[in-house]
Design a protein around this motif. Sequence first.
Motif, PDB file in Angstrom:
ATOM      1  N   GLU A  61       0.834  -1.207   0.000  1.00  0.00           N
ATOM      2  CA  GLU A  61       0.000   0.000   0.000  1.00  0.00           C
ATOM      3  C   GLU A  61       0.869   1.258   0.000  1.00  0.00           C
ATOM      4  O   GLU A  61       0.602   2.205  -0.731  1.00  0.00           O
ATOM      5  CB  GLU A  61      -0.930   0.028   1.220  1.00  0.00           C
ATOM      6  CG  GLU A  61      -1.908  -1.141   1.310  1.00  0.00           C
ATOM      7  CD  GLU A  61      -3.105  -1.024   0.368  1.00  0.00           C
ATOM      8  OE1 GLU A  61      -3.235  -0.002  -0.317  1.00  0.00           O
ATOM      9  OE2 GLU A  61      -3.903  -1.971   0.320  1.00  0.00           O
ATOM     10  N   ILE A  62       1.916   1.269   0.821  1.00  0.00           N
ATOM     11  CA  ILE A  62       2.708   2.510   0.878  1.00  0.00           C
ATOM     12  C   ILE A  62       3.622   2.663  -0.335  1.00  0.00           C
ATOM     13  O   ILE A  62       3.814   3.764  -0.822  1.00  0.00           O
ATOM     14  CB  ILE A  62       3.492   2.712   2.200  1.00  0.00           C
ATOM     15  CG1 ILE A  62       4.423   1.563   2.484  1.00  0.00           C
ATOM     16  CG2 ILE A  62       2.571   2.943   3.370  1.00  0.00           C
ATOM     17  CD1 ILE A  62       5.417   1.924   3.583  1.00  0.00           C
ATOM     18  N   GLN A  89      -4.791   8.613  -0.634  1.00  0.00           N
ATOM     19  CA  GLN A  89      -5.073   8.765   0.801  1.00  0.00           C
ATOM     20  C   GLN A  89      -5.724   7.486   1.345  1.00  0.00           C
ATOM     21  O   GLN A  89      -5.376   7.015   2.424  1.00  0.00           O
ATOM     22  CB  GLN A  89      -6.004   9.956   0.989  1.00  0.00           C
ATOM     23  CG  GLN A  89      -6.087  10.447   2.414  1.00  0.00           C
ATOM     24  CD  GLN A  89      -7.115  11.550   2.530  1.00  0.00           C
ATOM     25  OE1 GLN A  89      -8.119  11.574   1.808  1.00  0.00           O
ATOM     26  NE2 GLN A  89      -6.904  12.458   3.452  1.00  0.00           N
ATOM     27  N   ASP A  90      -6.637   6.924   0.580  1.00  0.00           N
ATOM     28  CA  ASP A  90      -7.244   5.639   0.978  1.00  0.00           C
ATOM     29  C   ASP A  90      -6.162   4.591   1.162  1.00  0.00           C
ATOM     30  O   ASP A  90      -6.193   3.797   2.107  1.00  0.00           O
ATOM     31  CB  ASP A  90      -8.181   5.118  -0.116  1.00  0.00           C
ATOM     32  CG  ASP A  90      -9.506   5.858  -0.181  1.00  0.00           C
ATOM     33  OD1 ASP A  90      -9.784   6.661   0.718  1.00  0.00           O
ATOM     34  OD2 ASP A  90     -10.269   5.609  -1.154  1.00  0.00           O
ATOM     35  N   GLU A  91      -5.213   4.573   0.243  1.00  0.00           N
ATOM     36  CA  GLU A  91      -4.189   3.532   0.305  1.00  0.00           C
ATOM     37  C   GLU A  91      -3.296   3.688   1.534  1.00  0.00           C
ATOM     38  O   GLU A  91      -2.939   2.704   2.172  1.00  0.00           O
ATOM     39  CB  GLU A  91      -3.363   3.522  -0.989  1.00  0.00           C
ATOM     40  CG  GLU A  91      -4.109   2.757  -2.059  1.00  0.00           C
ATOM     41  CD  GLU A  91      -3.853   3.242  -3.468  1.00  0.00           C
ATOM     42  OE1 GLU A  91      -2.882   3.986  -3.663  1.00  0.00           O
ATOM     43  OE2 GLU A  91      -4.632   2.877  -4.358  1.00  0.00           O
ATOM     44  N   SER A  92      -2.986   4.930   1.875  1.00  0.00           N
ATOM     45  CA  SER A  92      -2.233   5.126   3.126  1.00  0.00           C
ATOM     46  C   SER A  92      -3.084   4.667   4.300  1.00  0.00           C
ATOM     47  O   SER A  92      -2.562   4.119   5.278  1.00  0.00           O
ATOM     48  CB  SER A  92      -1.862   6.595   3.307  1.00  0.00           C
ATOM     49  OG  SER A  92      -1.104   7.033   2.208  1.00  0.00           O
ATOM     50  N   GLY A  93      -4.371   4.898   4.213  1.00  0.00           N
ATOM     51  CA  GLY A  93      -5.287   4.418   5.261  1.00  0.00           C
ATOM     52  C   GLY A  93      -5.278   2.900   5.342  1.00  0.00           C
ATOM     53  O   GLY A  93      -5.232   2.331   6.431  1.00  0.00           O
ATOM     54  N   HIS A  94      -5.257   2.242   4.192  1.00  0.00           N
ATOM     55  CA  HIS A  94      -5.192   0.771   4.203  1.00  0.00           C
ATOM     56  C   HIS A  94      -3.914   0.315   4.905  1.00  0.00           C
ATOM     57  O   HIS A  94      -3.924  -0.615   5.697  1.00  0.00           O
ATOM     58  CB  HIS A  94      -5.175   0.208   2.782  1.00  0.00           C
ATOM     59  CG  HIS A  94      -6.400   0.537   1.976  1.00  0.00           C
ATOM     60  ND1 HIS A  94      -6.523   0.266   0.642  1.00  0.00           N
ATOM     61  CD2 HIS A  94      -7.569   1.125   2.334  1.00  0.00           C
ATOM     62  CE1 HIS A  94      -7.704   0.670   0.206  1.00  0.00           C
ATOM     63  NE2 HIS A  94      -8.350   1.215   1.214  1.00  0.00           N
ATOM     64  N   ALA A  95      -2.819   0.994   4.585  1.00  0.00           N
ATOM     65  CA  ALA A  95      -1.549   0.623   5.210  1.00  0.00           C
ATOM     66  C   ALA A  95      -1.667   0.757   6.725  1.00  0.00           C
ATOM     67  O   ALA A  95      -1.187  -0.092   7.477  1.00  0.00           O
ATOM     68  CB  ALA A  95      -0.418   1.488   4.676  1.00  0.00           C
ATOM     69  N   LEU A  96      -2.350   1.805   7.170  1.00  0.00           N
ATOM     70  CA  LEU A  96      -2.513   1.992   8.616  1.00  0.00           C
ATOM     71  C   LEU A  96      -3.301   0.844   9.249  1.00  0.00           C
ATOM     72  O   LEU A  96      -2.886   0.304  10.274  1.00  0.00           O
ATOM     73  CB  LEU A  96      -3.270   3.291   8.905  1.00  0.00           C
ATOM     74  CG  LEU A  96      -2.490   4.521   9.286  1.00  0.00           C
ATOM     75  CD1 LEU A  96      -3.439   5.634   9.706  1.00  0.00           C
ATOM     76  CD2 LEU A  96      -1.519   4.230  10.429  1.00  0.00           C
ATOM     77  N   TYR A  97      -4.450   0.481   8.643  1.00  0.00           N
ATOM     78  CA  TYR A  97      -5.202  -0.635   9.262  1.00  0.00           C
ATOM     79  C   TYR A  97      -4.371  -1.900   9.241  1.00  0.00           C
ATOM     80  O   TYR A  97      -4.402  -2.703  10.158  1.00  0.00           O
ATOM     81  CB  TYR A  97      -6.505  -1.031   8.545  1.00  0.00           C
ATOM     82  CG  TYR A  97      -7.375   0.009   7.942  1.00  0.00           C
ATOM     83  CD1 TYR A  97      -7.623   1.215   8.593  1.00  0.00           C
ATOM     84  CD2 TYR A  97      -8.012  -0.230   6.726  1.00  0.00           C
ATOM     85  CE1 TYR A  97      -8.449   2.149   8.000  1.00  0.00           C
ATOM     86  CE2 TYR A  97      -8.841   0.696   6.150  1.00  0.00           C
ATOM     87  CZ  TYR A  97      -9.045   1.887   6.784  1.00  0.00           C
ATOM     88  OH  TYR A  97      -9.850   2.792   6.191  1.00  0.00           O
ATOM     89  N   LEU A  98      -3.644  -2.084   8.123  1.00  0.00           N
ATOM     90  CA  LEU A  98      -2.930  -3.348   7.964  1.00  0.00           C
ATOM     91  C   LEU A  98      -1.747  -3.439   8.927  1.00  0.00           C
ATOM     92  O   LEU A  98      -1.526  -4.481   9.533  1.00  0.00           O
ATOM     93  CB  LEU A  98      -2.480  -3.514   6.514  1.00  0.00           C
ATOM     94  CG  LEU A  98      -3.653  -3.785   5.556  1.00  0.00           C
ATOM     95  CD1 LEU A  98      -3.241  -3.544   4.115  1.00  0.00           C
ATOM     96  CD2 LEU A  98      -4.164  -5.207   5.727  1.00  0.00           C
TER      97      LEU A  98
END
Lengths: 332, 251
Positions: A61-62, A89-98
Amino acid sequence: MYTQALNKKSPKAAAKDELGPEGIKFQKKIDADLKIEPYDFMPAAYRKTLQRQISQHAHSEIVGALPEGNWVTRAPTLKRKAALLAKIQDESGHALYLYSAAETLGMSREEHTDQLLYGTAKYSSIFNYPALTWGDMGTIGWLVDGAAIMNQIPLCRCSYGPYARAMVRVCKEESFHQRQGYDIVNILCNGSKAQFEMAQESLNRFWWPALMMFGPSDGEDLSGDKSNIWKIKRFSNDVLRQRFVNATVPQAHFLGLEIPDAVLKFNEETGNWDFGEMNWSEFFDVIKGNGKCNKERMSVRVQAYEDGAWVREATNVWAKKQADLETPQAAE
Amino acid sequence: MTNENLYKYLIRMADNSLIFGHRISEWTGKCPTLEEDIALSNFALDFVGQSRSLYTYAAAIEGKGRDEDQLAYVKLLHDYKNILLLEQPNGDFGYTIMRAFIYSTFMHKFWLKMLNSKDETLAAIAAKSEKEAAYHVRHSAEWVIRLGDGTQESHNRMQTAADEIWRFTAEMFETDEIEMALIADGVAIDPKEIQDEWLSYIQEIFEMATLTLNQDVFMQTGGRSGQHSEYLGYILCELQWVQLTYPNSKW
């Protein structure tokens, strides 16, 4: 975005901690479609498999933000600029959840980041291909996020609770990304000749790498595969790849685009689109670090991380100062 | 054009949002933390969004059938009217955050005043933008405090950023006859009316951040009249590239 299956074979033989009473209880829970939560018992190999898979997914994601990030300043309209920013921005958010889900398995985000930047952790090799034209912003959304969805929908039912729950939201957003990517390509295909050519040229470059996102062939039968028994992996790479091809070929034809595969043919008998051989030597070259952008992607990540070191250090020092101020001094 | 003054006023504001959004968007994917990456993308989205509302309104006032993209992308360097502050390169994270703090503090007070504009569309844009600006101020001020009063290095970087940036701040408060006429009509706001409270808030945060405000600098202006720094040309090379390479296309 999704990290491709790298076909790391999970161990076939049961380890000691899978055979004891807790191991048997663990498997019974999985068989009953119950979720495994962070504080539940889990065999060491299950934990390791998930740590690797979830962190690779987060890394993807990042790193995936980079090929698209380099187009934000060049997006051709304000609406497209806003949509692209929101997608990244969504993808950085995905990285955060993951990363958060990965942390519940006992490794910190910092450790995972270290493994990516200074170690051998992998991310999806699709991001080691360059994003050269605005058409690539369409194709990446359409094909790369499209392939990701095929892979990720089954992960919403993954046995590990935090991963499965993160994936529900990730999938909703990916599905939006795929549609906005297809919308970009649609507009190009209905635009000028030069725009149509931009779309076709982009498809030509990304088609095969997108198919290889599903990983090397592993047949259709997953029986005996630990990831399958643990309900982490529910479908084989080949099954998911075929689903993707079946869904995508008609979408390309609808736009008048040609799939760059001379042997592509609809098989009346199976109802599948039969497709040609993928270039696996290229795939493994890219994984080994020899893709067009492997070095560039990592050097941008490393530079960003190192440039930000003083910021992270300052916040830690500031937080400690505040904590010290709030701690009452011991009575003399 | 029935209201040329209003059109020019809107273009100035829209260009500010566009160029600042462009600069901040350069951080996407490269911030010191993942959380900050999401936050700065949000800043960029807010500014791009504000520019869209303003260009769209300007296009309607102009009445020539042009749209937001034609006003944003298809013009010469001197036709961009953003202030110099916003086209300066991002520098390090400290410079970016310090500029965001100084500018957002101004814009928050600006939009609050604009809520009372007699122009209903501008007041509506202000109502949305004021909420965004309030967040920008809160976010950037918290950073200024942490980095100013963090380590010696972060303190030095923030002090350098403040000293570098200050010379571009006077342009925010400039007005010309276009604005004076709109102010008289109750459409535009007089930025000088918010200068004192802007300054005192900055001083308040600087104090918490252990930073010094060095105001004795020569002020650089000119962007509002199209007299830019060399940096804008490079921004336009990227911003306009696809639009100009494939003119009159839909995207």
